[in-house]
Motif scaffolding. Sequence first.
Motif, PDB file in Angstrom:
ATOM      1  N   LEU A 125       0.827  -1.176   0.098  1.00 12.93           N
ATOM      2  CA  LEU A 125       0.093  -0.077  -0.161  1.00 12.93           C
ATOM      3  C   LEU A 125       0.943   1.209   0.176  1.00 12.93           C
ATOM      4  N   PHE A 126       0.826   1.977  -0.895  1.00 15.25           N
ATOM      5  CA  PHE A 126       1.353   3.320  -1.286  1.00 15.25           C
ATOM      6  C   PHE A 126       0.427   4.458  -0.766  1.00 15.25           C
ATOM      7  N   ALA A 127       0.859   5.182   0.229  1.00 16.08           N
ATOM      8  CA  ALA A 127      -0.067   6.276   0.395  1.00 16.08           C
ATOM      9  C   ALA A 127       0.640   7.762   0.405  1.00 16.08           C
ATOM     10  N   VAL A 128      -0.086   8.511  -0.287  1.00 17.79           N
ATOM     11  CA  VAL A 128       0.562   9.990  -0.656  1.00 17.79           C
ATOM     12  C   VAL A 128      -0.548  10.752   0.386  1.00 17.79           C
ATOM     13  N   MET A 129       0.528  11.730   1.235  1.00 17.75           N
ATOM     14  CA  MET A 129      -0.137  12.228   2.472  1.00 17.75           C
ATOM     15  C   MET A 129       0.130  13.856   2.384  1.00 17.75           C
ATOM     16  N   GLY A 130      -0.714  14.549   2.922  1.00 19.76           N
ATOM     17  CA  GLY A 130      -0.311  15.999   2.791  1.00 19.76           C
ATOM     18  C   GLY A 130      -1.696  16.868   3.154  1.00 19.76           C
ATOM     19  N   HIS A 131      -1.360  18.037   3.596  1.00 19.82           N
ATOM     20  CA  HIS A 131      -2.555  19.024   3.883  1.00 19.82           C
ATOM     21  C   HIS A 131      -3.212  19.232   2.322  1.00 19.82           C
ATOM     22  N   SER A 132      -4.316  19.869   2.646  1.00 15.91           N
ATOM     23  CA  SER A 132      -4.841  20.326   1.486  1.00 15.91           C
ATOM     24  C   SER A 132      -4.134  21.031   0.622  1.00 15.91           C
ATOM     25  N   GLY A 133      -4.318  20.892  -0.791  1.00 14.14           N
ATOM     26  CA  GLY A 133      -3.282  21.859  -1.738  1.00 14.14           C
ATOM     27  C   GLY A 133      -1.966  21.362  -1.686  1.00 14.14           C
ATOM     28  N   SER A 134      -1.434  20.427  -0.947  1.00 17.60           N
ATOM     29  CA  SER A 134      -0.138  20.028  -1.097  1.00 17.60           C
ATOM     30  C   SER A 134       0.323  19.325  -2.325  1.00 17.60           C
ATOM     31  N   GLY A 135      -0.572  18.738  -3.412  1.00 19.73           N
ATOM     32  CA  GLY A 135      -0.445  18.347  -4.513  1.00 19.73           C
ATOM     33  C   GLY A 135      -0.584  16.799  -4.423  1.00 19.73           C
ATOM     34  N   LYS A 136      -1.214  16.052  -3.591  1.00 14.37           N
ATOM     35  CA  LYS A 136      -1.582  14.837  -3.372  1.00 14.37           C
ATOM     36  C   LYS A 136      -2.063  14.257  -4.638  1.00 14.37           C
ATOM     37  N   SER A 137      -3.605  15.073  -5.055  1.00 14.16           N
ATOM     38  CA  SER A 137      -4.157  14.589  -6.331  1.00 14.16           C
ATOM     39  C   SER A 137      -3.247  14.799  -7.599  1.00 14.16           C
ATOM     40  N   THR A 138      -2.517  15.912  -7.598  1.00 11.39           N
ATOM     41  CA  THR A 138      -1.815  15.935  -8.476  1.00 11.39           C
ATOM     42  C   THR A 138      -0.796  14.934  -8.948  1.00 11.39           C
ATOM     43  N   LEU A 139      -0.139  14.421  -7.876  1.00 13.17           N
ATOM     44  CA  LEU A 139       0.854  13.244  -7.871  1.00 13.17           C
ATOM     45  C   LEU A 139       0.224  12.074  -8.412  1.00 13.17           C
ATOM     46  N   ILE A 140      -0.935  11.725  -7.822  1.00 15.62           N
ATOM     47  CA  ILE A 140      -1.692  10.397  -8.235  1.00 15.62           C
ATOM     48  C   ILE A 140      -2.361  10.761  -9.770  1.00 15.62           C
ATOM     49  N   ASP A 141      -2.540  11.878 -10.263  1.00 17.42           N
ATOM     50  CA  ASP A 141      -2.972  12.057 -11.677  1.00 17.42           C
ATOM     51  C   ASP A 141      -1.571  12.064 -12.618  1.00 17.42           C
ATOM     52  N   ALA A 142      -0.446  12.379 -12.017  1.00 19.23           N
ATOM     53  CA  ALA A 142       0.748  12.272 -12.819  1.00 19.23           C
ATOM     54  C   ALA A 142       1.144  10.781 -12.825  1.00 19.23           C
ATOM     55  N   LEU A 143       1.044   9.911 -11.861  1.00 21.10           N
ATOM     56  CA  LEU A 143       1.284   8.446 -11.919  1.00 21.10           C
ATOM     57  C   LEU A 143       0.392   7.847 -12.625  1.00 21.10           C
ATOM     58  N   ALA A 144      -0.849   8.468 -12.616  1.00 17.09           N
ATOM     59  CA  ALA A 144      -1.836   7.461 -13.701  1.00 17.09           C
ATOM     60  C   ALA A 144      -1.928   8.095 -14.931  1.00 17.09           C
ATOM     61  N   HIS A 145      -0.932   8.984 -15.511  1.00 19.81           N
ATOM     62  CA  HIS A 145      -1.115   9.308 -16.732  1.00 19.81           C
ATOM     63  C   HIS A 145      -2.285  10.052 -17.206  1.00 19.81           C
ATOM     64  N   ARG A 146      -2.682  11.054 -16.424  1.00 19.10           N
ATOM     65  CA  ARG A 146      -3.734  11.718 -16.471  1.00 19.10           C
ATOM     66  C   ARG A 146      -3.256  13.307 -16.387  1.00 19.10           C
ATOM     67  N   ILE A 147      -1.935  13.547 -16.673  1.00 19.58           N
ATOM     68  CA  ILE A 147      -1.280  14.878 -16.989  1.00 19.58           C
ATOM     69  C   ILE A 147      -0.564  14.885 -18.349  1.00 19.58           C
ATOM     70  N   SER A 148      -0.772  15.952 -19.239  1.00 20.73           N
ATOM     71  CA  SER A 148      -0.116  15.650 -20.433  1.00 20.73           C
ATOM     72  C   SER A 148       1.260  15.651 -20.536  1.00 20.73           C
ATOM     73  N   LYS A 149       1.693  15.013 -21.445  1.00 26.30           N
ATOM     74  CA  LYS A 149       3.236  14.885 -21.448  1.00 26.30           C
ATOM     75  C   LYS A 149       3.882  16.310 -21.539  1.00 26.30           C
ATOM     76  N   GLU A 150       3.453  17.147 -22.236  1.00 25.31           N
ATOM     77  CA  GLU A 150       4.030  18.577 -22.550  1.00 25.31           C
ATOM     78  C   GLU A 150       4.112  19.155 -21.129  1.00 25.31           C
ATOM     79  N   SER A 151       3.154  19.073 -20.181  1.00 25.26           N
ATOM     80  CA  SER A 151       3.056  19.887 -18.826  1.00 25.26           C
ATOM     81  C   SER A 151       3.942  19.117 -18.062  1.00 25.26           C
ATOM     82  N   LEU A 152       3.856  17.743 -17.788  1.00 26.62           N
ATOM     83  CA  LEU A 152       4.780  16.944 -16.745  1.00 26.62           C
ATOM     84  C   LEU A 152       6.219  16.839 -17.142  1.00 26.62           C
ATOM     85  N   LYS A 153       7.201  17.221 -16.409  1.00 25.46           N
ATOM     86  CA  LYS A 153       8.457  16.792 -16.323  1.00 25.46           C
ATOM     87  C   LYS A 153       9.061  15.963 -15.412  1.00 25.46           C
ATOM     88  N   GLY A 154      10.071  14.925 -15.635  1.00 26.13           N
ATOM     89  CA  GLY A 154      10.194  13.766 -15.250  1.00 26.13           C
ATOM     90  C   GLY A 154       9.895  12.703 -15.669  1.00 26.13           C
TER      91      GLY A 154
END
Length: 766
Positions: A150-179
């Motif tokens: 179980l891999f959990a991403v934790m943090g306050h609201s606005g810390s980037g949790k959902s954004t990291l999940i979206d990045a791993l799930a390929h829900r951010i366009s390649k042009e915008s995501l670096k790494g």
Amino acid sequence: MAGFLKKSGSYGEEYPMNRGVSMASSDFEDFATPEARSVPGSWNRGVQERKYPTLAELFRTREEAEEHMTVVELSEGPMMRFTSPAPPFVLRFENLNYSIARKRKLRSCCCGGRSRNRLQAADDIEHLPREYESKPVLSDVSGEARDGELFAVMGHSGSGKSTLIDALAHRISKESLKGSVTLNGEPLGGRVLRSISAYVMQDDLLFPMLTVEETLMFSAEFRLPRSQTRTQKLARVQVLIDQLGLRGAAKTIIGDEGHRGVSGGERRRVSIGIDIIHDPILLFLDEPTSGLDSTSAFMVVKVLQRIAQTGSIVVFSIHQPSYRILGLLDRLILLAHGEAIFSGSPSRLRPFFTEFGHPIPENENSTEFALDLTQELDASPGGIKPLVEFLKAWRKTASYGEIAENGTGIMSLKEAIGASIARGKLVSAHHHDAHDNQGAVIPPAATSGEVANFANPPWVEIAVLTKRAFTNIRRTPELFMMRLGTVMVTGFLLATIFWNLDKSPKGIQERLSFFAYAMSTTFYTCADALPIFLQERYIFMRETGYNAYRRSSYVLAHAFIFIPQLVILATAFAVTTFWAVGLAGGASGFFFFLLATIASFWAANSFVTFLSGAVSNLMIAYTIVVALLAYFLLLSGFFINRDRIPPYWLWFHYISLIKYPYEAVLQNEFDNPHACFARGTQVFDNTPISYLSPQLQQSFLNLLKTTSNIDITPTTCVTTGVDILQAQDVTQLSKWDCLYVTLAWGVLFRILFYISLLLGSKNKRR
């Protein structure tokens, strides 16, 4: 009698398994001893070392399982020996950076160092206007997740949790995501990821009038291949219901604000169930415990732990886990302002913060302490930068306690996927299974490692989508009855207002008014179809985002669903009005009038459906529909003839959807050279001469005969149906051509609806 499962090979661990295949809610009790649960991470580290059967293996009946396992009788009971170990999967992400553009704010010259450093850390968004600036959402975030954990991403609201999940799930366009994001050292492409993964959104996007069992069954119909019988799919659903602890709610509808249904925790487990029915390798969840009480939240995470133990990688975000939930986690990454401030096993939280100089008190929750400390540091001049830098240094020391693997000893992605499929995972890949020498089932994807984009062919998807839609319609009959009632009332009003029209010049004008209003009514009646797709939009995006079915299948099924309803509405309207108004043509005339009404309903429904796909806001969509339909009616040829329309507006006349059915029914009524609509003195109707006495009107006719040698008697036909069509400038297309054009408009808007779904439902951040 309970038995023990034992894997052959290098693992050799034994673990208890209940008899049969069902898992009731009692199975969610902790397996660990109280001593093990007292230390965060100790129990799940033990779980991490133990290997469990896949969901597919748990879903098999005992008789089916015995074909693939060797049963050894022991004093404690039977033991079943698996033939192959689970292949390892490692999801690794390195140096993820993501920024968004926002309007620049005026700042004083003494801005804090933390904001300045964060702006410098993010990659610049090129070619931004001067009034915009780059705001980092993720800054140099790295980590890894493994199967069985179980891999959990934790943090306050606005810390980037959902954004990291979206990045791993390929829900951010390649042009915008670096790494980089890799699985077993190989970059994850969109097609492969959609085939082997599932994404559970934060909101429970479910059809409210379906029961829990129906919801999971429809998901099984989409996700599981047609090589499995309906009985096998139903058995799989029943076991999943038991595993999710939903047996008591299986026959209960999901519910919404107007219909009482299942509880919030049960809804969340149903949302998880529809995405794990095919046993995906990767499972992403955006705050699955949001809005739940502590018991329900613990139950949900317990379900996620079961899924991980089948060999899946489970990654989810969570705001603030309780002590019990923390004990279930294997890996944890803490985010603050898009930067990682901790990454590793939850059991390492205490030594980490102790070495940082802020030891965690004995009786305090580690995650609560971390979040509180983040807020304190955030208010300091240096911000969280010292903690971020300390994490980078700490990960390089022996205190980190985890040595990153360089990829050696890990299967290639293709081999690992094939091995997982051979073990029963990713059931959607099991197409036309073959058999080995012992008769064991071998899916072709198990040897090739290639996974099909979709589990079923288009016609199966269309059939399942149609069945689900009709089930929803059957549960809410009041919606269709309201539409039918509206059409019947409109038809009744028109029938009583235009009752038995005569064949006179006034009757001509009244017929023209009836046809214009009747055809425009079909369009306005279909405006209530706008909310249908708007309510399903996010369910559609969730299901198609991970290849439950094709978008084209949805478009075709959507059309098939409405056609019977449109035929019923058109028939009700035609029967109510045709004979009551006194329209011409007899049976053949009625048949064509019915076809024209059906075509008009079809074009109207397709037009409204296209707008619902192109415009996501309901009020804006309604405004556009009402405005465009008004313009269509204005330039249809009823208010102003085609030859009188200004040239710069003539193009709108030809794209008017009302023009073609209107002209079709006009020709059906008047295209008869033998039909007479004015005789003798009726030629003066609608002129000042009509107010004179019949004797004076006859005198005018006699004068006309004397001067022009035109003999008009009281029985002479002066206006035929063809004359009316010419006066209305309805001469370009035949009635059948107008009918075909109307039907073609409907097809065109269905194609445009499909294009709008392709362009507007990618569900990716920019």
